[in-house]
Motif scaffolding. Structure first.
Motif, short mmCIF file in Angstrom:
data_model
loop_
_atom_site.label_atom_id
_atom_site.label_comp_id
_atom_site.label_asym_id
_atom_site.label_seq_id
_atom_site.Cartn_x
_atom_site.Cartn_y
_atom_site.Cartn_z
N TRP A 112 0.80 -1.20 0.00
CA TRP A 112 0.00 0.00 0.00
C TRP A 112 0.84 1.26 0.00
N ALA A 359 -7.67 6.62 -0.41
CA ALA A 359 -7.55 5.19 -0.72
C ALA A 359 -8.25 4.36 0.35
N GLU A 361 -10.20 0.02 0.87
CA GLU A 361 -10.47 -1.31 0.34
C GLU A 361 -11.98 -1.52 0.34
N ARG A 372 -11.25 -5.36 -3.35
CA ARG A 372 -10.28 -4.74 -4.25
C ARG A 372 -9.70 -3.45 -3.68
N VAL A 373 -8.54 -3.09 -4.21
CA VAL A 373 -7.94 -1.80 -3.95
C VAL A 373 -8.79 -0.73 -4.64
N GLU A 375 -10.40 3.68 -4.49
CA GLU A 375 -10.22 5.06 -4.06
C GLU A 375 -11.51 5.83 -4.26
N SER A 389 -8.95 0.80 -8.49
CA SER A 389 -7.67 1.25 -9.04
C SER A 389 -7.21 0.37 -10.20
N VAL A 409 -7.49 1.10 4.65
CA VAL A 409 -6.29 0.48 4.09
C VAL A 409 -5.71 -0.51 5.10
N LEU A 419 -6.76 -9.79 -0.80
CA LEU A 419 -6.98 -8.48 -1.41
C LEU A 419 -6.57 -8.54 -2.88
N PRO A 421 -5.17 -6.82 -5.87
CA PRO A 421 -4.38 -5.59 -6.03
C PRO A 421 -4.84 -4.76 -7.22
N ALA A 422 -4.34 -3.53 -7.26
CA ALA A 422 -4.64 -2.66 -8.39
C ALA A 422 -4.01 -3.22 -9.66
#
Length: 693
Positions: A112, A359, A361, A372-373, A375, A389, A409, A419, A421-422
């Motif tokens: 992160w 940001a 989750e 997911r990541v 924002e 993201s 986060v 999780l 990731p982006a």
């Protein structure tokens, strides 16, 4: 949930059209930069044909060694250069080949700190989230535990559930007796799941598993066959803090509420349909319960009676109201003999302090098994637009600021939940997943939790064909194939006439999805596929034939405008023509009678003679031996071992009536034919018992 549409936000990664425009020679191929949109010859681009300059590549995370420009557009050399780039460029440190590229680009633990530094994001502070969204430990649920809970798709229903899967603080719950496609995800600390016996204690009606009668269901008999009990200590509703909460609303109280299932477009006349703790079930007067929802006292979607008039908003009158244009609360309250919800019961709405570029989750609501990541991209007074993201902005979602699926986060890492990731631009360029949707990787399925993956666009939750389509999963409680009613215009009371545009109506005519009126004044959702079947006001199903002009008639002669002589009414030719016409133009109307509905008592005793001597009123109090005697009269031979199994499993009269066909075949080791006879005998006895109540 509303899905945001429109052009992508500036600076987000968007898949560009990189089709080349060839004008005779390979060197004339044109590409478009993914970041700034500059168009130039492909030979001038880096990371072949994707970025016009190293600075654009750096802004999208393509850092490290300078990426060499391509020097030729010949297919062979260009492919060779790309292979060299993957071997000698920034990916070389991973030590993977091209086949394992996607696996290597997905880190075991998402970094992160690095990601937020590169994207210039700020982590949303923990205090912006509800307290229950911060819990990361204490989940002691295990797969196979039985519990009671609220059906999120039918919020007025309390159901028998089983824990099917555990991920960190999240649970996948299964409706007993139904397909896995109806499974749903919730949290271990949710206040919408309850221990065994909670519904009976609170006076709620518990819906029995499929194949069981709700009025005869008992946990004691049901647990004899399978499952384990979830301890009371695991449930939030059993905590002293929750038990201390006293309801401020009463069932039947009237209020004004936002229709959240129609994109928050309408404010409607509503009632309190149920309460417990500090939650109420909002029901829209005149509509079916599919639109109901549970909320807390400080929910921004509920208002006291008269709020719309005070704020110059449009209030939708109850469905089926005799004179909606002149609707007034005073006359409606007198007509329904009801009271308004007390003003003091509505708690102040907590203003959120989220800001764009924060940001967090979030659970992917299109694929709810994944987190997911994400924002925050936009905000309103009570809602947030969440951007995943690396994904296109067309996948953004609008959610309430207090949504339980938003987490700070690091929540996944602390709670042990995977999780996602982006997605990076490099992953998109080298994507080799089984599903054509870039970044999807074939995870999830539009048909629900029964299928954990897919490999075609038809099953992809992110494909264009599924993004805005409804009814992908059949209704768990629906027994008909079609939605019967047809659309009708929305009836509203407009309070904005006082000051013109100051009270501009929220509703837009023609956009409402929950239209029409059906049996009992309850309106049902009308789908595009259901315009031919129709329901008369008394609920009887009828058929309508859509007739076109003569030139549109499929049976018209294209060369001669001559119609054949009409057959004599009632003749064999007329019946045949009518049969052919109906088979072509009319859809198959589903049989209303359920497949598992038992035959009448008189018919059943002819098929199963052993039932004629059964005193059905005494069956629930039978002993195990009496149950065995009945089975012996229904099937032959009935062995001593099978009689002993009934005694060992303690199948008395009450348990006998709760058996389903699979129980009979698995426990008594019977073949399908005898099992069908016994199960139909159970259905006949249960129906006879209901008629005597």
């Amino acid at each position: 949930m509303e899905e945001a549409k429109g052009s992508p936000v500036q600076g987000e990664f968007v898949k560009s059209d990189t089709d080349t425009l060839t004008t005779g020679s390979p060197d004339a191929a044109i590409s478009t930069c993914l970041l700034c949109g500059k168009m130039d010859r492909s030979v001038e681009f880096i990371l072949p044909d994707r970025y016009c300059s190293q600075s654009c590549a750096d802004k999208h995370g393509i850092t490290g060694k300078k990426i060499a420009r391509t020097v030729s557009c010949k297919p062979g050399r260009k492919r060779k250069k790309r292979n060299s780039l993957r071997t000698n460029g920034s990916i070389s440190s991973m030590g993977v080949d091209e086949d394992n590229l996607n696996t290597a680009l997905t880190p075991a633990t998402f970094d992160w700190a690095t990601f937020m530094s590169e994207e210039n994001l700020l982590a949303a502070p923990d205090e912006l989230f509800p307290a229950k969204c911060l819990v990361t430990s204490g989940n002691e649920f295990v797969a196979g535990m039985k519990l009671e809970g609220i059906d999120p798709y039918h919020p007025s229903q309390y159901c028998v559930l089983t824990v099917a899967e555990v991920k960190g603080q999240r649970l996948r719950l299964h409706f007993d007796g139904y397909s896995e496609c109806h499974d749903f995800w919730t949290y271990a600390n949710s206040d919408e799941i309850f221990p065994l016996g909670w519904c009976k204690e609170m006076g709620k009606q518990l819906q029995a598993p499929k194949g069981y009668a709700s009025d005869m269901f008992s946990w004691e008999s049901y647990l004899q066959t399978s499952g384990s009990v979830a301890p009371h200590s695991l449930f939030t509703v059993c905590s002293n803090e929750f038990l201390a909460k006293k309801p401020a609303f009463e069932v039947g109280d009237k209020l004004e509420a936002v229709d959240i299932k129609n994109k928050n477009t309408y404010i409607c006349v509503a009632s309190v349909a149920d309460t417990y703790g500090d939650k109420i079930l909002v029901h829209f007067d005149g509509w079916e319960d599919n639109y109901d929802y549970w909320c807390y006292y400080n929910c921004p979607h509920i208002h006291h009676v008269g709020w719309c008039q005070e704020n110059l908003k449009t209030l939708s009158a109850p469905n089926g109201h005799s004179d909606p244009s002149s609707f007034t609360w005073e006359s409606y309250l007198e007509e329904t003999n009801s009271r308004t919800a007390p003003h003091e019961a509505f708690e102040p709405v907590i203003e959120h302090k989220f800001k764009p570029r924060m940001a967090l989750e979030m659970v992917d609501l299109r694929n709810p098994s994944l987190v997911r990541v994400a924002e925050v991209s936009k905000i309103t007074d009570t809602r947030l637009r969440i951007h995943f993201s690396g994904w296109d902005s067309k996948y953004d979602l609008w959610v309430d600021a207090g949504c339980p699926d938003l987490h700070p986060v690091g929540w996944c890492e602390r709670s042990g939940h995977p999780l996602q990731p982006a997605i990076t631009p490099l992953e998109i360029l080298s994507y080799q997943g089984t599903c054509p949707t870039i970044g999807c990787c074939g995870l999830g399925n539009v048909k629900g939790a029964k299928f954990s993956s897919h490999y075609r666009l038809a099953g992809c939750p992110y494909s264009e064909i599924n993004m805005n389509k409804e009814g992908l999963i059949p209704d768990r409680l629906c027994t008909k194939k079609y939605s019967a009613p047809l659309p009708s215009p929305l009836l509203e009371v407009n309070y904005n006439h006082i000051s013109g545009d100051a009270g501009q109506a929220l509703a837009t005519p023609g956009r409402r999805k929950r239209t029409g009126s059906g049996k009992g004044g309850k309106a049902k959702r009308a789908s595009k596929e259901s315009v031919i079947p129709n329901c008369s006001p008394n609920g009887e199903l009828k058929q309508e034939i859509c007739r076109g002009t003569e030139k549109d008639n499929l049976f018209s002669n294209p060369s001669k405008n001559i119609s054949p002589p009409a057959p004599v009414e009632g003749s064999k030719e007329a019946r045949l023509q009518n049969y052919i016409h109906n088979s072509v133009f009319l859809p198959a109307i589903p049989v209303v009678k359920r497949d598992d509905e038992p035959r009448g008592w008189e018919t059943s005793i002819k098929l199963l003679p052993g039932l004629s001597r059964v005193p059905f009123s005494r069956v629930p109090s039978w002993s195990c031996d009496e149950v065995a005697d009945l089975m012996a009269t229904l099937i032959s031979p009935f062995s001593h071992q099978q009689r002993q199994l009934i005694a060992d499993q303690k199948i008395d009269g009450a348990a006998f009536l709760l058996l389903n066909q699979s129980d009979i075949t698995s426990i008594l080791k019977l073949k399908l034919g005898p099992a069908i006879k016994i199960y139909n005998a159970i259905l006949v006895i249960k129906k006879a018992l209901k008629q005597t109540v």
